[in-house]
Design an enzyme around this catalytic site. Structure first.
Site, PDB file in Angstrom:
ATOM      1  N   SER A  88      -7.163  -5.450  10.346  1.00 54.14           N
ATOM      2  CA  SER A  88      -7.355  -6.445  11.434  1.00 54.14           C
ATOM      3  C   SER A  88      -6.994  -7.885  11.095  1.00 54.14           C
ATOM      4  CB  SER A  88      -8.802  -6.449  11.976  1.00 54.14           C
ATOM      5  OG  SER A  88      -8.978  -5.418  12.921  1.00 54.14           O
ATOM      6  N   THR A  89      -6.657  -8.170   9.817  1.00 57.75           N
ATOM      7  CA  THR A  89      -6.495  -9.595   9.468  1.00 57.75           C
ATOM      8  C   THR A  89      -5.054 -10.098   9.582  1.00 57.75           C
ATOM      9  OG1 THR A  89      -6.205  -9.206   7.086  1.00 57.75           O
ATOM     10  CG2 THR A  89      -8.459  -9.462   7.886  1.00 57.75           C
ATOM     11  N   GLY A  90      -4.161  -9.274  10.105  1.00 61.92           N
ATOM     12  CA  GLY A  90      -2.787  -9.706  10.340  1.00 61.92           C
ATOM     13  C   GLY A  90      -2.595  -9.994  11.820  1.00 61.92           C
ATOM     14  N   ASN A 149      -2.573   0.830  15.840  1.00 65.16           N
ATOM     15  CA  ASN A 149      -3.035   0.404  17.173  1.00 65.16           C
ATOM     16  C   ASN A 149      -3.457   1.645  17.955  1.00 65.16           C
ATOM     17  OD1 ASN A 149      -0.680   1.479  18.614  1.00 65.16           O
ATOM     18  ND2 ASN A 149       0.425  -0.121  17.535  1.00 65.16           N
ATOM     19  N   GLY A 191       3.733  -4.929  10.863  1.00 70.10           N
ATOM     20  CA  GLY A 191       2.812  -5.043   9.732  1.00 70.10           C
ATOM     21  C   GLY A 191       2.782  -3.805   8.850  1.00 70.10           C
ATOM     22  N   VAL A 192       1.597  -3.492   8.372  1.00 68.07           N
ATOM     23  CA  VAL A 192       1.455  -2.348   7.460  1.00 68.07           C
ATOM     24  C   VAL A 192       1.793  -1.029   8.178  1.00 68.07           C
ATOM     25  CG1 VAL A 192      -1.049  -2.043   7.803  1.00 68.07           C
ATOM     26  CG2 VAL A 192      -0.021  -1.427   5.635  1.00 68.07           C
ATOM     27  N   ASP A 193       1.495  -0.969   9.450  1.00 69.81           N
ATOM     28  CA  ASP A 193       1.790   0.216  10.272  1.00 69.81           C
ATOM     29  C   ASP A 193       3.301   0.515  10.252  1.00 69.81           C
ATOM     30  OD1 ASP A 193       1.387   2.251  12.086  1.00 69.81           O
ATOM     31  OD2 ASP A 193       0.970   0.949  13.805  1.00 69.81           O
ATOM     32  N   ILE A 225       0.816  -1.222   0.000  1.00 71.83           N
ATOM     33  CA  ILE A 225       0.000   0.000   0.000  1.00 71.83           C
ATOM     34  C   ILE A 225       0.852   1.276   0.000  1.00 71.83           C
ATOM     35  CG2 ILE A 225      -0.299   0.290   2.520  1.00 71.83           C
ATOM     36  CD1 ILE A 225      -3.339   0.661   1.908  1.00 71.83           C
TER      37      ILE A 225
END
Ligand code: AR6
Length: 176
Positions: A118-120, A25, A33-35, A12
């Site tokens: 939420s899926t990670g 979070n 993760g993406v964060d 992304i």
């Protein structure tokens, strides 16, 4: 489903859209993760702006600039942690998408990209999450005519296939 929706496999942080959505979070101070990737690619100014926001509740969202990212803005939302499905997870996840679209509208944004929130690390089952994501995206496309493009950026093949399957089986989409 609308031609304005694109379901693609992508990191992304490479996308040139008005805003990318971060699966953050409560602290908004970064993570994995993406964060983690968004903070790394945006640079340290992003963390500085996030630190002044006072955190974020699950199901809500806050907006910052995109700094070194190709996207002009980052919309940070906090998805629910999956705890079996009986702890308001579906409502909270839907709230994430609604809050992101509300902010996008307030800032006159025309193109948005979402990760699979939420899926990670938060372990929300992808099949269930994709159903909520695509339902809310479809509603928003109908509700906000100024929206030109909504991208779902799936990070891996499995996630892409689940979103494509949900889109074609539940929302009658044939091609992407
Ligand atoms: N582009 C697109 N999607 C990505 C990328 C990327 N660069 N990197 C990972 N994903 P997660 P969560 C996918 O764990 O479950 C963080 O530590 C990933 O494969 O990033 O909402 C936060 O600080 C998965 O499909 O977010 C929180 O503590 C999806 O993004 C917590 O994780 C979401 O996975 C949030 O957990």
């Amino acid at each position: 489903m609308s031609a304005k929706l694109e379901i693609i496999k992508a990191d992304i942080t490479t996308l040139s859209v008005d805003a990318i959505v971060n699966a953050a979070n409560n602290s908004l101070l970064g993570g994995g993760g993406v964060d983690g990737t968004i903070h790394r690619q945006a640079g340290p100014e992003l963390l500085k702006e996030c630190a002044a926001l006072g955190g974020c509740l699950a199901g809500e969202a806050k907006i910052t600039k995109g700094y070194r990212l190709p996207a002009r803005f980052v919309i940070h939302t906090v998805g629910p942690i999956w705890r079996g499905g009986g702890h308001d997870e579906p409502e909270l996840l839907a709230g994430c998408y609604r809050s992101c679209f509300a902010l996008a509208q307030q800032h006159y944004l025309k193109s948005l990209a979402f990760p699979s929130i939420s899926t990670g690390a938060y372990r929300y089952p992808v099949e269930k999450a994709s159903d909520i994501a695509l339902r809310e995206i479809q509603l928003a496309i109908k509700q906000y005519p100024d929206l030109e493009k909504v991208v779902v950026a799936c990070f891996n093949q499995k996630t892409l296939e689940v979103y494509q399957k949900t889109a074609s089986s539940k929302y009658n989409v044939c091609g992407f």
